[in-house]
Structures are given as C-alpha cells and as structure tokens.
Design a protein around this motif. Structure first.
Motif, PDB file in Angstrom:
ATOM      1  N   GLN A 539      -7.108   0.964   6.486  1.00 51.75           N
ATOM      2  CA  GLN A 539      -7.314  -0.010   5.390  1.00 51.75           C
ATOM      3  C   GLN A 539      -6.030  -0.712   6.257  1.00 51.75           C
ATOM      4  O   GLN A 539      -6.091  -2.044   5.863  1.00 51.75           O
ATOM      5  CB  GLN A 539      -6.248   0.296   3.956  1.00 51.75           C
ATOM      6  N   ASN A 556       8.445  -1.810   1.518  1.00 55.93           N
ATOM      7  CA  ASN A 556       8.457  -1.707  -0.042  1.00 55.93           C
ATOM      8  C   ASN A 556       9.444  -2.976   0.057  1.00 55.93           C
ATOM      9  O   ASN A 556       9.039  -3.692  -0.791  1.00 55.93           O
ATOM     10  CB  ASN A 556       8.461  -0.742  -0.645  1.00 55.93           C
TER      11      ASN A 556
ATOM     12  N   GLU B 438     -17.225   0.343   2.633  1.00 52.01           N
ATOM     13  CA  GLU B 438     -16.511   1.863   2.587  1.00 52.01           C
ATOM     14  C   GLU B 438     -15.794   1.465   0.923  1.00 52.01           C
ATOM     15  O   GLU B 438     -15.233   0.510   0.559  1.00 52.01           O
ATOM     16  CB  GLU B 438     -15.430   1.584   3.217  1.00 52.01           C
ATOM     17  N   LYS B 440     -13.435   2.337   0.138  1.00 51.41           N
ATOM     18  CA  LYS B 440     -11.418   2.366   0.172  1.00 51.41           C
ATOM     19  C   LYS B 440     -11.333   1.702  -0.192  1.00 51.41           C
ATOM     20  O   LYS B 440     -11.929   0.553   0.717  1.00 51.41           O
ATOM     21  CB  LYS B 440     -11.276   3.288   1.099  1.00 51.41           C
ATOM     22  N   VAL B 441     -10.259   1.614  -1.290  1.00 51.99           N
ATOM     23  CA  VAL B 441      -9.431   0.571  -1.395  1.00 51.99           C
ATOM     24  C   VAL B 441      -8.600   0.293  -1.508  1.00 51.99           C
ATOM     25  O   VAL B 441      -7.835   1.257  -2.019  1.00 51.99           O
ATOM     26  CB  VAL B 441     -10.441  -0.434  -2.492  1.00 51.99           C
ATOM     27  N   LEU B 442      -7.465  -0.602  -0.854  1.00 53.49           N
ATOM     28  CA  LEU B 442      -6.089  -0.923  -0.722  1.00 53.49           C
ATOM     29  C   LEU B 442      -5.754  -1.198  -2.653  1.00 53.49           C
ATOM     30  O   LEU B 442      -5.834  -2.903  -3.360  1.00 53.49           O
ATOM     31  CB  LEU B 442      -5.551  -1.802   0.092  1.00 53.49           C
ATOM     32  N   GLU B 451       7.338  -2.304  -5.789  1.00 54.92           N
ATOM     33  CA  GLU B 451       6.364  -2.162  -5.626  1.00 54.92           C
ATOM     34  C   GLU B 451       5.678  -0.692  -4.145  1.00 54.92           C
ATOM     35  O   GLU B 451       6.816  -0.315  -3.668  1.00 54.92           O
ATOM     36  CB  GLU B 451       5.587  -3.535  -4.163  1.00 54.92           C
ATOM     37  N   LYS B 452       4.224  -0.418  -4.709  1.00 54.90           N
ATOM     38  CA  LYS B 452       3.794   0.596  -3.891  1.00 54.90           C
ATOM     39  C   LYS B 452       2.670   0.195  -3.744  1.00 54.90           C
ATOM     40  O   LYS B 452       1.911   0.236  -3.944  1.00 54.90           O
ATOM     41  CB  LYS B 452       3.835   2.009  -4.346  1.00 54.90           C
ATOM     42  N   LEU B 453       2.098   0.691  -2.141  1.00 55.18           N
ATOM     43  CA  LEU B 453       0.683   0.585  -1.500  1.00 55.18           C
ATOM     44  C   LEU B 453       0.438   2.062  -1.608  1.00 55.18           C
ATOM     45  O   LEU B 453       0.732   3.349  -0.738  1.00 55.18           O
ATOM     46  CB  LEU B 453       0.961   0.214  -0.028  1.00 55.18           C
ATOM     47  N   VAL B 455      -3.837   4.152  -1.175  1.00 52.09           N
ATOM     48  CA  VAL B 455      -5.375   3.578  -0.795  1.00 52.09           C
ATOM     49  C   VAL B 455      -6.292   4.619  -1.852  1.00 52.09           C
ATOM     50  O   VAL B 455      -6.168   5.650  -2.306  1.00 52.09           O
ATOM     51  CB  VAL B 455      -5.329   4.450   0.540  1.00 52.09           C
TER      52      VAL B 455
END
Lengths: 781, 466
Positions: A539, A556, B438, B440-442, B451-453, B455
């Motif tokens: 991504q 983060n 696609e 899938k998204v962030l 904060e956390k990222l 998918v």
C-alpha cells in the motif's frame, strides 16, 4: 651383430621367465609380513579389565545444576557402577616384565577398584596403573605378577620405518577381532616431501568403527575407548617396533611423541601417586588464594517478577530467576581483587544488589570492578581489608603439544574451598572466532578451570570467549543465546596477565554495576513504531526498500526532545536498518521475530500481577517502553555510535547518532510508595504525558499501584489514574507528593483531599493518612 | 433461539458490585414521618384480584424488532418486554431500552390481539419510552398512576409483565427501598429508584409496578440476575418524563458541564465540611461551566438565587434535573464558594446533545462504526472530539482479521480523513462502487493515544453463498 640380437632375446626370455616369479615374490612377501604381524599381534595385544567402585567423596548430582561441560564428556562412571559393568580396553604388552600400554581415556583413579589383564590364552593377571605418558596419548600399566606362558613378541629396533603396519584389537559382541592394516601416512602439503611426515592415527577400520559405533549396544565408555586405542606398530617385514595410540599421528623423528618400544617403556610421565601428591600440594599452595564470591540479587516487589530485565535476556542464571543467592569461585590476583572466570551479562548485573567475598568463613562486602571484553570473566574487589594470600599471574610458557599439564577446578568440598586437579594435554588447534587458532584441551575442562604446569605455576584459564555483538545476534535471530558460553578456550597468561593487571583498561564499558534506579533506565531513540507487513508495504509502495514488508518499522510517533526528533525523523518514516561496528553487516530492523513467548514485550511481563488480578486486566494506557527498538539499542550499548537509515517518500536518509540514555519512563520513574496508605505514585514521564495528552504545564503524578484493603482503595483511587492536586494545590512530582503527605501528617491532619483525574474527568477523593508510619516513607525508594 | 422459539429478550442486566451497592446505605432523613400502611388486613387474594381488575387489562406485551450494531454488523433481532397503557386512545409506556433502535413494534393486548405501535418519544437518560398503539376498536383499558412519594419500605407491590416471555405474569414482593441511587456504576443520574424483591426478570422491562390499590407506582426496568433485587422507576418520575415525551418526543435538557458529588460521599469516603450547597467534583471539557471558570472543588451554593442542597447522593438526581431545566442560552448566576470565598459566576447553559452517536454498518468490511459523543463515549471523546469509532467487528470478518479492534478511532480511510459518520458512509460507498480498484485500503486508527496504520483487506465477501 648376431651377438647383440642373441643377447637381447636371451634378456627378453629371462625377463619373461622372471616376471611372474617377481610378482609371486611380492605377493609372498606381503603375506609373509601379514602373517608376522598377526602373530606379533596375537602375542602383544591383550585385554584390560577395569572394575569400578564408588569413591568416598562422590557427591550426588543436584537438580538444576548449572551448565557444565564436564558432565557431558565425562566417563559415565555412575552408569558403569550402577550396572556393575566392567570396562574392557585393548592393551599392548611391551615387554616380559608385564608393562602394558593402553590409550589415555582420562580415567580417574579414584573410581578404579581393581584391574585385571587378560592374556591371549585367557589367563588373568592383576595389574596396577603406573603412569600417564608425557610423550604418548597413552597410559602405562604394570602387571603385578610374573607372566606364565605369555611372552611379548620380539621387537625390532629401528630408527625409521618406511612402510608401517598396525595391528589393533577390537570387540564385536563377544568376539574379539584383530585388525591388520597399514598405519597410514600423512605427507606435508607445503613441503611436498616424499617421505611421510607423520604416520599413525586411526586406521580405516577403527575409524569406521568409532564413527558408526560398531560396538552394538555398548555405551559411551566404549565409544570413547574406540577413539583412543593402542596399536602395535610393525615395520615392512611385519616385525613389531613399537606402539601408537589411535587418536594422534606421530612423526618419524619422534619429536612430537614416542613410537619406539624402548622410548615408550622409559618415557616420562606422571604417576598416579604423583598426581595425588600434586593435588594435595596444589591445595596447599593455591587453595588459600581461591575465594568464594556470593552474589545477592535485587528483589523487586512491584513492577513484576523482574522489572529490570526483559525475559529474553541471555545469560540469566536459574538462581537469578528464583531470587536465590549465587555462589561462584574466583582467584585472588591482587591484595584486594578477585578474578572470577565466569560469564556475567549486562542484564544479570542489572539485577545484582551486592557482592560479597567469603574470607576466612566471613562474608566481606565487595564491589564490582569490571567485566572483560574478551574473556567471559569479571573482577570484584574487597571494600575493606585485604586477602591473606593472592596468586601472581605472570608470563608463562604454553605447554608443548601432547605434553601433560594440569587443570585445577575450584569447588567446594566438605565445606572448604578445594582445587580438583586432573591431568590434561592438547593435541589440536582449532580455527575459530576472528580467524584465530585456539588450543582445545583434549579432555574437557569445567568453565573457570585453571591451567597449571607440573610445578603448579598458573599458565592460563579455561573460560568463555566473548563474541562481539553476541547480544545483538541473539536479539536479531530471536533466540536466547548463551552469553559467554558459545566458545570456550584456554586463555594463556600472555593474554590474561595484562588484563588482570589493569582490569579497568580491558573492561567492557557496557557492563557496569549500576544503582537500582540507573539499572532500570533504558536507552532510547524516541519513537513509537510498528512493524511493517507485506500488505502495508504494497500500500505504501515500499516493497523494494522493505524487502516486501519483512523489514522496516513504521514510525507512529516521535517524542519531543528525543534523538529521533533531533535527527529529523517524522511520523510516517520507515526505519530500515542500523549499522554498528559491532556487527559485520547492517542490522535490518525486523520486529516480526518477536512473536515467540520469549520476546513478547507487553505489560503482562512488567505489570504487578496482583493488580491485574484485582482490577481485571487493567493495563496502563500508554505504550511500554521496553520494545524491540530499545532492546536492540541496549544490546549495542549506550555511548556507541551507530548509523540509522530510514525511508521517507521513497528516498533513504542515513544519519549517525550516538546511543544515549533516555529520560526515566514509567517503569523506572521516581516514585513515592507508602504501603500503609496503600498508594504508589510516580512522576509523569514522557510517554505517559504524551499518551494522556497532558500539557507540559499541567502538574500531575500517576498512580502505579494500589494495595488491597488500603485507605487508597477505600477512596476509590485506581491504578493508572492521575492525581493532579492535593488539598487544592497542584502536585507535580512523586517527591513533592511524599513531602506534602509528611507535612500533613506532621500537622496532625487525618486526611488529604486528592483531585483524581482520568481522561479528562476529575473527581475528589479523601485519602486517610492516619495509618502511615513515618519510617516507611522514602520518596526515592 | 431458546426452547420457546424466541430469539432474545430485552432486559437490562446491571452488574453492580455488591460492595458498591452496600455503600449506598445511608438514607436521608425524611421530611415527614413514615406513613403507616393501610391498617386493613392484607388479604393476598384480594390484592391480586384488585391488580388483575385494574391493571391487567392495561398490560401489554411489547415485541419490537430492533437493529443491533454491537456485533460488527447490523443485525435484526426480535426482543420483547412489557408495557402499560396509560390512556384510552392507546398511549403506552415502556422502557427506552426495549424499543431502542426498533424498526417495528408489535404489541399484544390483554385481550390477545396483536397491534403495531409507533414510538412517540424516548429518553435514554431515564430509560423511558412512549409508544402509540394503532388501534381502531374503541377506548382501551388503561392504568392509573399512584403517588410514588407515598411509598414506604416493606409495602407490598406486584410486578406485572412477561418475564422470559411468559406473558401476563404477576410476581409479588415488597418495596425494598424507595430512594435507591444507582448512578455510581450506571448512567442513570436523573432519578432515584424503587428497589423491590418482586421478581423482575428479562422480559419484565417496561411493565408496571403496582401497589395494593391497583395503581402504577413504578415502571420495572432493571434487575440483578438470579437474586431478589429489582429496580423500578418511580411513577412520579415517569409522569414528568411522559409529559415531555408527549410534547416534544424527547426530553430537552440544558447542559452546564457541571459534575456533582455529594458533600458526604460514602462511595469514596470523601466528606466535605459544609452544611449547604453541593460539591462540584469536575467540570466537563469545553462546557459552559469550564468557560465560566468554574473549577473542581468549588461548592455550588445557589443557582439563580435559589439555594441548592446536595448533602447525600440521594439528593443529586433532583439537583441534576433542576439544572437540566434551566433555559438554554439564557445566562444564569451561580453562587459558589471557593477556598472560603464566595463568588458569583454567570453561565449560559447549552443544549445537551444527543446522548449517542449515529450507527453505520460497513457491511462488506464486517464492522460497525458509530459517532463519538461526549456523553456516551467520554474516554474516546477525550482523544477526538469530532470522530467515529469502531463499534464492533465481526468474527470471522475482514476488519477483525486485519487487526482492527473495537473502540479504535478511525482517523483516515485511504487518504481521506474521517470526522463523522457521513464521511464514513461516503468513503465506504465510493470504495465499493469502484469495481476496478484492488480490494485493500489503508486505514489509520487511533488506539490508546497512538496512531496505527493497518491495511483493510476486504477481498473476501462473507455474504456470498457458494
């Protein structure tokens, strides 16, 4: 002209007639020598029976004994004694007086009850151990009765042998078999000699036998004996000339060792009686210079089982985990200093409260001086007074190959410090760490065993080699490495003496004995990060740089005034690798290994368990500062320079920075604890302030623990809440909190009114302070 | 489904810690002496008959079909509770939690006829709802309210309702307490409660508590599972709320942001040395009280010139109600005492907003989201005032498998920031409509301040049948 032709044809005719004869002669010669060897072998090779007993001082093995090499390759005497088995070894009779050569399998005399030699015709003769040979890896026995009907073969005397043959004896089941073969020859590669440089060593058959354990169900004792078998050495005619032992090839010139019979018979060595005497003398001379060092560990009541040490830590001893004292032996090397040749890791030292050295039955306070960078050992020193005796470690000579030297291992025997002395020798050098050759003693030695010569001078010590970056490797590979135990070798005086003369100069700067509070401080970079995944890498379109998401830490959060902030790292950057002089390759930042139990960094390991039970899984609302990044930096070491590489918008940025100690975090923040009031409060540290969005100007302390049934619990204060004011006045530190409580008690107040805040909602709670005893309060405890 | 074929029941379970309940032990001195119960001898049979005649006909079995967002997807479930008709044209009362998020309400009348009903008004803070039965067959039997202020402990009462779906059941007990405060561990801060040992079980919610005169003295609402402890809303409170629901469909309240604590608070053993006023234990973020400079620790003495008194916790609900009645937007003067000094501040109460945020089901993602409000989600509101959080994740489901968790605050989906449910609806719709992209998204979430990222992989369609 006619003469030449006739002569030629005659010659051809003669040759034609002779050739087959010549071939036959060769064969005949071969079988003749073989016959000679067999018959010599049948006369000289015999069987030696060892019968064992339990020695008076044999100690029971205790559960949880520390890792000790001795146990693993030691003769399984206990097994032999328990099964009432004898050990049968092949031997070579060298003369009619009854001298028998066997291989040196490092038998300990105290286990031997009696010995019988069985002649080829089956007659049994009593025998005794004579001496361990200096110039052969063998032991000489003497049969104590005159031989009847058993004569040694006729030994030929010669200085060199061209084609050497050997006869050996081995057993399969009940059958004893003679092997006849060539002695093998080693030619020097570099010199390109035609003449063999050395001969001897294992024959093919015996090597195979040893390798494949062709002894059926025989145990380890038989396996060991297979590797050290004596062989009757014969010349090209098949006549015996001497003997060899199978594990080491001897040179023709007999500089390394003896193969001729006469030389073997007259060869120098150490008799068992001498060995006993040396043992006693060693205890007289050195015994008074060895002392016991007692290590007492810190006991931490709150903040989990081991607030200082993450559970992965390599090199933590079982005593430390159980909270018991640990006892080690060391040698006094100066009036005040004691050298202990045992590994000690940074993490273990962080858990040590104090050291003591037992001098004349009384424990004396001692302090930590240094842990060495090269050898796994450390030095402690008496705080007061001096040792009555100490040993001098000065230049000494490395013993020659094969020649006997002594090892002395310190232990406690019948309540006193005792040196256990054993003979040893070295045959091979190994190529090891950093491409250096190391001498490995033939028989295993305990870690910390001293190497002595026959005059009882100290020549060196057998200890662990410290490997640069071993801690880092353990963390990176995700296993609990054995600190200081991966490579053991002899450190000779030439290396040891300078280290011991000036321990501080050779000290590992990362291994220091810190105060309780300092030991808990962590180094930091100042970020909160999470590992990348393959999906995330796709991504963010960073597959190449993060190796498909297998490496990389996504930032983060960057803490203010941190090294990360100074380096310019920002949220959204991906940390990729660290380069350090301690590792030959860059370390890819991969926190994904940290899945196993040992590496889980979460509050469960550090939080107070009783709190978790009472308050139902209550956990702090801020991240634990013990994480992969801080642990990795810690294993590299405070003060070390590293180069950090990170990724931003597709471009790599690399910067150097020096690893620094971070500010206190929740686990090691200054605190105020009072058990009767039932409250422990701590300063609000950077990660707490950031996670709780507390402005810098807002004064507060954070509740770390509440005791059950205490006034604090009655006031409904819960762990991990903030206390922002006492009696209306803001309180900003644990010290201030403690002082104000003391003042309130001194003024005779019965309670203080606390303003308690949780995520923006505040309330008042009256805390009863009447039960607190003045003596228990200590803001910095 | 249980053996009776009912999918679930609607009943509020309250897990009050026993210690907490015992702490609420002090009763304020009453202004008048207890009124002794009627001296006539109690004939149980007569009591039951009276109730049967007067209230039974007005008892209804309420069967709403509601939408539930808690388990990570919008689910329909049939629940049931009880209610009582209070007017001949078919107005009835039940608990708000019975008809909460109902999309359809059916009621069964005493004469075994089923009718639909429409929710006229509801108030979550007092857990009351007013429904209108759709009935064309003439005047309906209705029940009358009694005066709950006249109740005494030990007095006999009956709970009528449908425990576990057993309709038209009566249970008998006494009033265990007339002044029970349960606001420490629950959200019910605007009224005191009647406590009774008449059996109140799942299904009784919304039904009447009836005295020996056949009057409704309470609406049964809460109970502790398996023990003889139940709670009913006193009828005088019910009447107050019903009037407002009739008029406005909801109860509009003023919001000052004042957080009150009794001067003698036995819960935290905090005792303020004062004979008058009430303690302000805290002031909510961004509230009129905060703006007026009121602080934690102040003692509120007067509101608009009128003295207030909150010595014991039982006095707080009335105070809170009075404060909620202040006219919105109109400045009022509060008299405070702070550190021995008396001061006056003016405060303009604001309108208290909806107590909970809107729900939305991101069905393809297998998670439900909800708007953050300061009243329903104070700890999330602390981190993000205008935002959306994850109400539930379905297991198995796309959101759960990708590491999204309940109570995560959604910050961004893809590149778009999320501040409201409307944002989520729009982004969700756009992503699903885009067939070419696609699946899938962030997603960026806020979890415990960091904060956390993550998918979100939604390639799997959990609805698809093979």
């Amino acid at each position: 002209m006619r003469h030449t032709k006739q002569a030629a044809s005659l010659a051809v005719l003669a040759l034609a007639l002779l050739l087959p004869a010549w071939g036959m002669t060769v064969q005949a010669k071969e079988s003749a020598s073989r016959e000679a060897m067999l018959s010599a072998g049948r006369a000289a090779l015999c069987r030696v029976h060892f019968f064992f007993k339990r020695p008076a001082d044999m100690k029971e093995r205790q559960a949880g004994m520390p890792y000790d090499m001795d146990l693993f390759s030691r003769m399984p005497y206990e097994e032999l004694i328990a099964q009432q088995k004898s050990l049968v070894l092949p031997g070579v009779l060298l003369d009619d007086a009854g001298h028998v050569l066997i291989g040196d399998i490092h038998l300990e005399e105290k286990y031997v009850d009696h010995i019988e030699v069985m002649a080829p015709d089956g007659t049994r003769y009593p025998a005794k151990l004579d001496r361990i040979l200096d110039r052969s890896t063998g032991v000489m026995l003497s049969i104590t009765e005159p031989l009847k009907n058993w004569k040694a073969p006729k030994f030929a005397s010669q200085a060199t042998i061209a084609d050497a043959g050997v006869v050996t004896l081995r057993r399969t089941g009940r059958d004893w078999l003679l092997d006849v073969g060539s002695a093998g020859a080693d030619y020097s590669y570099e010199a390109g000699n035609a003449v063999p440089k050395r001969f001897g060593g294992a024959t093919e058959t015996s090597m195979m036998a040893a390798a494949f354990g062709m002894f059926g169900e025989e145990g380890m004792a038989e396996m060991m004996s297979a590797q050290h078998r004596p062989m009757l050495l014969c010349n090209e005619k098949g006549q015996p000339v001497g003997a060899l032992v199978s594990d080491f090839a001897i040179d023709q010139e007999q500089k390394l060792g003896d193969w001729q019979r006469e030389r073997l018979l007259a060869g120098p060595g150490i008799s068992y009686a001498d060995l006993r005497a040396l043992g006693e003398k060693c205890n007289e001379e050195l015994g008074g210079k060895a002392y016991k060092c007692v290590i007492q560990y810190r006991h931490e009541e709150e903040e989990g089982a081991n607030g200082y040490v993450p559970h992965y830590s390599p090199g933590s001893s079982s005593e430390m985990e159980e909270g018991k004292d640990r006892e080690l032996f060391g040698l006094a090397i100066s009036p005040k200093q004691l050298f202990v040749p045992q590994p000690i890791s940074r993490d273990e030292l962080a858990n040590i409260d104090k050291f003591e050295i037992v001098v004349g039955d009384k424990p004396q306070p001692a302090e930590f001086v240094a842990a060495f960078q090269d050898v796994a050992g450390f030095v402690v020193a008496l705080k007061e007074g001096e040792f009555p005796a100490f040993a001098a470690i000065s230049a000494g000579q490395t013993p020659e190959r094969m020649r006997l030297f002594l090892t002395a291992t310190v232990e406690e025997k019948f309540g006193k410090t005792h040196f256990e002395v054993a003979p040893n020798r070295w045959l091979h050098e190994s190529l090891g760490y950093k491409d250096l050759f190391y001498i490995s003693p033939t028989y295993s030695v305990s870690v910390g065993g001293w190497i002595l010569d026959r005059q009882l001078n100290i020549l060196g010590v057998f200890a662990g080699q410290r490997l640069t970056g071993e801690e880092i490797q353990a963390l990176g590979a995700g296993y609990r490495g054995d600190f200081g135990r991966r490579l053991m070798r002899i450190f000779w005086n030439s290396e040891l003496a300078p280290m011991l003369a000036n321990p501080v100069a050779f000290a590992d700067p990362q291994i220091r004995h810190k105060s309780k509070e300092d030991a808990k401080r962590l180094v930091w970079l100042g970020v909160e990060s999470s590992p990348l995944t393959s999906d995330l890498a796709k991504q963010l379109k960073v597959e190449r740089e993060t190796k498909d998401g297998t490496i990389g830490l996504y930032v983060n959060l960057v803490y203010r005034n941190s090294p990360a902030a100074r380096l310019g790292i920002k949220e959204g950057d991906i940390l990729l690798q660290i380069e350090t002089a301690k590792q030959p390759h860059p370390i890819d930042l991969n926190a994904m290994n940290i899945d196993s139990e040992m590496f889980r960094f979460d509050w469960r390991q550090y939080a107070d368990y009783s709190t978790v039970e009472e308050y139902g899984e209550a956990e702090p609302r801020w991240p634990l500062q013990i994480n992969y990044m801080t642990m990795l930096l810690q294993s590299i070491g405070e003060g070390e320079k590293i180069k950090l590489t990170w990724l931003r918008a597709g471009a790599k940025i690399a910067q150097e920075y020096q690893i620094e100690l971070g500010p206190p975090n929740f686990l090691c923040a200054p605190k105020f604890k009072n058990k009767e009031i039932g409250l422990t409060v701590k300063d609000v540290t950077y990660e707490v302030r950031t996670a709780l969005r507390l402005d810098d100007e807002r004064a507060a302390v954070v509740v770390a623990k509440i005791e059950r049934g205490s006034p604090a619990e009655v006031a409904r204060i819960a762990p991990f809440e903030l206390i922002t004011a006492m009696d209306g006045a803001p309180v900003g530190s644990a010290r201030e909190f403690g002082q104000r409580i003391q003042e309130a008690q001194a003024a005779g107040k019965k309670s203080v009114r606390l303003t308690v805040e949780l995520l923006g909602a505040s309330r008042l709670a009256d805390l009863d302070i009447t039960k607190a005893a003045a003596s228990k309060e200590n803001p910095q405890e | 489904m249980n053996s009776l074929g009912m999918s679930s029941h609607r009943w509020k379970r309250v897990t009050l810690s026993v210690a907490g309940v015992l702490a609420l032990g002090v009763l304020p001195a009453r202004a008048e002496l207890s009124v002794p119960p009627d001296k006539r001898s109690i004939d149980f049979e007569q009591v039951i008959t009276t109730a049967k005649e007067k209230v039974f006909p007005a008892l209804i079995f309420v069967k709403p079909i509601r939408e539930n967002y808690e388990e990570g997807e919008k689910e329909r479930e049939q629940v049931f509770g009880s209610g009582v008709i209070i007017s001949p044209d078919g107005l009835a009362i039940t608990n708000q939690h019975v008809v909460d998020k109902a999309i359809r309400v059916n009621c069964v009348l005493w004469k075994k006829e089923q009718v639909t009903a429409r929710v006229v008004g509801e108030d979550k803070e007092t857990d009351l709802a007013l429904i209108q039965l759709k009935w064309e067959g003439g005047p309906l039997p209705f029940a009358e309210f009694g005066d709950s202020d006249k109740l005494t402990e030990g007095q006999f009462v009956m709970a009528l309702g449908a425990p576990f779906g057993f309709t038209r059941s009566i249970s008998l007990g006494v009033i265990s307490s007339t002044q029970r405060y349960i606001g420490f561990r629950t959200m019910y801060k605007y009224n005191l409660w009647l406590q009774t040992d008449a059996a109140i079980n799942p299904g009784n919610s919304g039904g009447p508590l009836v005295d020996t005169n056949g009057h409704v003295v309470g609406i049964n609402t809460l109970g502790l599972m398996g023990v003889d402890i139940g709670f009913s809303i006193p009828s005088n409170e019910v009447r107050k709320v019903v009037e407002r629901l009739k008029k406005d469909g909801k109860v509009f309240r003023a919001w000052t942001g004042l957080d009150l604590q009794a001067l003698k608070d036995f819960d935290s053993n905090t005792f303020i040395n004062s004979e008058e006023g009430v303690l302000i234990k805290g002031v909510e973020d961004d509230s009129p009280a905060e703006q007026a400079g009121i602080r934690s620790g102040d003692i509120l003495l007067e509101v608009g010139g009128r003295k207030v008194l909150g010595v014991f916790v039982e006095q707080l609900p009335q105070l809170r109600w009075d404060l909620a009645e202040l006219p919105v937007g109109k400045p009022v003067t509060l008299t405070l005492r702070r550190a021995g000094e008396t001061l006056k501040v003016d405060i303009a109460p604001a309108l208290k907003e909806d107590s909970e945020g809107e729900d939305f089901d991101c069905h393809r993602w297998n998670m439900t989201v909800k708007g953050i409000t300061s009243h329903a989600n104070p700890s999330l509101y602390f981190y993000r005032k205008k935002g959306v959080f994850i109400r539930g994740v379905r297991a198995p489901g796309n959101a759960a498998l990708c590491g999204l968790m309940k109570h995560d605050i959604l910050l961004k989906v893809g590149a778009e920031p999320v501040e409201s449910i409307g944002d989520v609806k729009r982004i969700y719709g756009a992503l699903l409509a885009d067939q070419a992209r696609e699946k899938k998204v962030l997603v960026t979430v806020l979890r415990e301040g960091i904060e956390k990222l993550l998918v979100l992989d939604y390639r799997t369609d959990y609805e698809k049948e093979d």
